[in-house]
Write an enzyme that holds these catalytic residues in place. Structure first.
Site, PDB file in Angstrom:
ATOM      1  N   THR A 130      -2.655 -22.840   5.982  1.00 44.00           N
ATOM      2  CA  THR A 130      -1.444 -22.259   6.575  1.00 44.00           C
ATOM      3  C   THR A 130      -1.625 -20.734   6.667  1.00 44.00           C
ATOM      4  OG1 THR A 130      -0.391 -22.164   4.372  1.00 44.00           O
ATOM      5  CG2 THR A 130       0.132 -24.074   5.744  1.00 44.00           C
TER       6      THR A 130
ATOM      7  N   HIS B  75       0.810  -1.224   0.000  1.00 44.15           N
ATOM      8  CA  HIS B  75       0.000   0.000   0.000  1.00 44.15           C
ATOM      9  C   HIS B  75       0.844   1.275   0.000  1.00 44.15           C
ATOM     10  CE1 HIS B  75      -4.313  -1.397   0.633  1.00 44.15           C
ATOM     11  NE2 HIS B  75      -3.606  -2.504   0.535  1.00 44.15           N
ATOM     12  N   ASP B  76       2.069   1.209   0.515  1.00 44.02           N
ATOM     13  CA  ASP B  76       2.915   2.399   0.416  1.00 44.02           C
ATOM     14  C   ASP B  76       3.538   2.500  -0.977  1.00 44.02           C
ATOM     15  OD1 ASP B  76       4.259   4.740   1.063  1.00 44.02           O
ATOM     16  OD2 ASP B  76       6.036   3.654   1.747  1.00 44.02           O
TER      17      ASP B  76
ATOM     18  N   VAL C 290       1.511   3.336  -4.280  1.00 42.78           N
ATOM     19  CA  VAL C 290       0.974   4.691  -4.352  1.00 42.78           C
ATOM     20  C   VAL C 290       2.135   5.682  -4.506  1.00 42.78           C
ATOM     21  CG1 VAL C 290      -0.419   6.456  -3.207  1.00 42.78           C
ATOM     22  CG2 VAL C 290      -1.059   4.046  -3.004  1.00 42.78           C
TER      23      VAL C 290
ATOM     24  N   ASP D 228      -6.122 -18.085   3.986  1.00 42.42           N
ATOM     25  CA  ASP D 228      -5.617 -19.416   3.667  1.00 42.42           C
ATOM     26  C   ASP D 228      -5.847 -20.287   4.898  1.00 42.42           C
ATOM     27  OD1 ASP D 228      -4.140 -21.685   3.149  1.00 42.42           O
ATOM     28  OD2 ASP D 228      -2.266 -20.639   2.708  1.00 42.42           O
TER      29      ASP D 228
ATOM     30  N   SER E  60       4.398   7.461   2.607  1.00 41.48           N
ATOM     31  CA  SER E  60       3.194   8.315   2.581  1.00 41.48           C
ATOM     32  C   SER E  60       2.061   7.642   3.340  1.00 41.48           C
ATOM     33  CB  SER E  60       2.770   8.612   1.139  1.00 41.48           C
ATOM     34  OG  SER E  60       2.503   7.423   0.415  1.00 41.48           O
TER      35      SER E  60
ATOM     36  N   HIS F  51      -1.501 -13.016  -0.238  1.00 43.07           N
ATOM     37  CA  HIS F  51      -2.788 -13.505   0.270  1.00 43.07           C
ATOM     38  C   HIS F  51      -2.733 -14.957   0.749  1.00 43.07           C
ATOM     39  CE1 HIS F  51      -5.108 -10.104  -1.982  1.00 43.07           C
ATOM     40  NE2 HIS F  51      -4.409  -9.661  -0.962  1.00 43.07           N
TER      41      HIS F  51
HETATM   42  C1  HEM Z   1      -3.910  -6.508  -6.655  1.00 43.86           C
HETATM   43  C2  HEM Z   1      -4.503  -6.470  -5.921  1.00 43.86           C
HETATM   44  C3  HEM Z   1      -4.858  -6.618  -4.487  1.00 43.86           C
HETATM   45  C4  HEM Z   1      -6.094  -6.421  -3.979  1.00 43.86           C
HETATM   46  C5  HEM Z   1      -7.325  -5.985  -4.737  1.00 43.86           C
HETATM   47  C6  HEM Z   1      -6.003  -6.697  -2.571  1.00 43.86           C
HETATM   48  C7  HEM Z   1      -7.067  -6.596  -1.703  1.00 43.86           C
HETATM   49  C8  HEM Z   1      -7.045  -6.999  -0.390  1.00 43.86           C
HETATM   50  C9  HEM Z   1      -8.187  -7.017   0.473  1.00 43.86           C
HETATM   51  C10 HEM Z   1      -9.592  -6.551   0.109  1.00 43.86           C
HETATM   52  C11 HEM Z   1      -7.782  -7.508   1.672  1.00 43.86           C
HETATM   53  C12 HEM Z   1      -8.641  -7.757   2.904  1.00 43.86           C
HETATM   54  C13 HEM Z   1      -8.581  -6.638   3.880  1.00 43.86           C
HETATM   55  C14 HEM Z   1      -9.515  -6.875   5.039  1.00 43.86           C
HETATM   56  O1  HEM Z   1     -10.702  -7.095   4.783  1.00 43.86           O
HETATM   57  O2  HEM Z   1      -9.061  -6.841   6.204  1.00 43.86           O
HETATM   58  C15 HEM Z   1      -6.374  -7.812   1.557  1.00 43.86           C
HETATM   59  C16 HEM Z   1      -5.608  -8.342   2.565  1.00 43.86           C
HETATM   60  C17 HEM Z   1      -4.248  -8.517   2.483  1.00 43.86           C
HETATM   61  N1  HEM Z   1      -3.464  -8.218   1.400  1.00 43.86           N
HETATM   62 FE1  HEM Z   1      -4.101  -7.686  -0.440  1.00 43.86          FE
HETATM   63  N2  HEM Z   1      -4.722  -7.058  -2.247  1.00 43.86           N
HETATM   64  C18 HEM Z   1      -3.979  -7.021  -3.391  1.00 43.86           C
HETATM   65  C19 HEM Z   1      -2.638  -7.262  -3.475  1.00 43.86           C
HETATM   66  C20 HEM Z   1      -1.805  -7.521  -2.415  1.00 43.86           C
HETATM   67  C21 HEM Z   1      -0.364  -7.569  -2.477  1.00 43.86           C
HETATM   68  C22 HEM Z   1       0.457  -7.306  -3.726  1.00 43.86           C
HETATM   69  C23 HEM Z   1       0.069  -7.855  -1.229  1.00 43.86           C
HETATM   70  C24 HEM Z   1       1.468  -8.010  -0.717  1.00 43.86           C
HETATM   71  C25 HEM Z   1       2.467  -8.461  -1.343  1.00 43.86           C
HETATM   72  C26 HEM Z   1      -1.091  -8.004  -0.383  1.00 43.86           C
HETATM   73  C27 HEM Z   1      -1.065  -8.343   0.940  1.00 43.86           C
HETATM   74  C28 HEM Z   1      -2.169  -8.515   1.731  1.00 43.86           C
HETATM   75  C29 HEM Z   1      -2.113  -9.033   3.091  1.00 43.86           C
HETATM   76  C30 HEM Z   1      -0.875  -9.501   3.832  1.00 43.86           C
HETATM   77  C31 HEM Z   1      -3.428  -9.039   3.563  1.00 43.86           C
HETATM   78  C32 HEM Z   1      -3.910  -9.481   4.945  1.00 43.86           C
HETATM   79  C33 HEM Z   1      -3.915  -8.309   5.888  1.00 43.86           C
HETATM   80  C34 HEM Z   1      -4.289  -8.627   7.329  1.00 43.86           C
HETATM   81  O3  HEM Z   1      -4.631  -9.755   7.651  1.00 43.86           O
HETATM   82  O4  HEM Z   1      -4.226  -7.689   8.143  1.00 43.86           O
HETATM   83  N3  HEM Z   1      -2.211  -7.775  -1.134  1.00 43.86           N
HETATM   84  N4  HEM Z   1      -5.948  -7.481   0.299  1.00 43.86           N
HETATM   85 CA   LIG Z   2      -0.267 -19.818   3.677  1.00 42.88          CA
HETATM   86 CA   LIG Z   3       3.719   5.901  -1.015  1.00 42.52          CA
END
Ligand code: HEM
Ligand SMILES: [Ca+2]
Ligand SMILES: [Ca+2]
Length: 300
Positions: free
Chosen positions: A221, A42-43, A46, A218, A52, A168
């Protein structure tokens, strides 16, 4: 320019201190490591890896954290713990942007993911890019075409994008972000048995936004960064629309299959992809500043 061991002279212990704090925080709250991974995404996507994301709303500043895209983001308060430890050793030397990058790298290692080097020397931006957040960060129900173009725009190729979505493999999704796949009718692309399980986790179509209703990304795991994510999405057990599409789009599915079959290949690509993401458009030299408090630009 970013370089390996940028702080070797100015703050030789910086990387070690950050790693120690990431380990301590992980031992207290395992999900901090998960947050460091999402923070990097997210950093960096953007505009720049310029911290930021960490700016809080104050005066004219509206925090990127207030965007709907940041929903569910947590543990920002623990960035302070890391920054305080680094400031104690070397005041006004190590940027918050490098803390975002290195904590993600070290968080990935704590979560059983690959270990790799990361360049440093990023400086902190002086503004929130809140108005650009929705333009840069895809939504959970955006098409894979849009996702690919967003990543391509920052130099992340298709194979690396597939690897990054492996983020994810840990963490959670709040019901709010997936009920559209469960109600009024179940998305036919979703595995029906899995959908039944998700409906137990998310029993109503209109979850109270303040209720903490979520499912783990997941189930097998949930706290390990591994290729299980790719196995899940091939079985149509991805939670988000983007996860499902990643498995089925002809541009991405060959990589998904290869990553599902080979965790070593996934680790290799995930390392490469995280490095690419972490090097997006950094501020260097005399651009930006070294923030004293990661939540605010320096007063002058
Ligand atoms: C391309 C599109 C992506 C979309 C649309 C997306 C969207 C989301 C959404 C909607 C959540 C759930 C947030 C919640 O309800 O608490 C999430 C969680 C998460 N995303 Fe993504 N994501 C994307 C890419 C990525 C990338 C590239 C990474 C890191 C390399 C990432 C890492 C994570 C992690 C670690 C969580 C879990 C956060 C937590 O449990 O606090 N995501 N993402
Ligand atoms: Ca896993
Ligand atoms: Ca930034």
């Amino acid at each position: 320019q970013l370089q390996l061991n940028y702080y070797s002279k100015s703050c030789p212990k910086a990387e070690e201190i950050i790693k120690q704090k990431v380990i301590e925080l992980y031992n207290e709250h395992g999900n901090t490591a998960v947050s460091w991974v999402r923070n990097l995404f997210h950093d960096c996507i953007v505009e720049s890896c310029d911290a930021s994301l960490l700016l809080e709303s104050v005066g004219d500043v509206v925090s990127e954290q207030t965007s709907e895209r940041s929903s569910g983001m947590r543990n920002f308060k623990y960035v302070k713990t890391i920054k305080a430890a680094v400031e104690k050793e070397c005041p006004l030397t190590v940027s918050c942007a490098d803390i975002v990058a290195l904590s993600a790298r070290d968080g990935i290692a704590m979560l059983g993911g690959p270990k790799f080097e990361m360049k440093t020397g990023r400086r902190d931006g002086k503004e929130s890019h809140v108005t650009m957040v929705e333009e840069f960060i895809p939504n959970h129900n955006d098409s894979i075409s849009l996702v690919l173009s967003r990543f391509q725009a920052i130099g992340v190729d298709v194979e690396a994008t597939v690897a990054l979505l492996g983020g994810h493999s840990v963490g959670r999704v709040h019901c709010m972000n997936m009920v559209h796949r469960l109600y009024p009718t179940v998305d036919p692309k979703l595995d029906p048995t899995y959908a039944a399980y998700l409906k137990l986790r998310c029993p109503t179509p209109n979850p109270d936004p303040n209720a903490v209703l979520y499912a783990r990304n997941d189930r097998k795991t949930p706290m390990i960064i591994d290729n299980n994510y790719y196995k899940n999405i091939l079985q149509h057990k991805g939670l988000l629309t983007v996860d499902e599409e990643l498995a089925t789009d002809p541009r991405t599915s060959p990589y998904v299959k290869k990553m599902a079959a080979d965790n070593g290949y996934f680790n290799e690509q995930f390392s490469r992809a995280v490095q690419l993401l972490s090097e997006n458009n950094p501020l260097t030299g005399d651009q930006g500043e070294i923030r004293k408090d990661c939540r605010y630009v320096n007063a002058n």
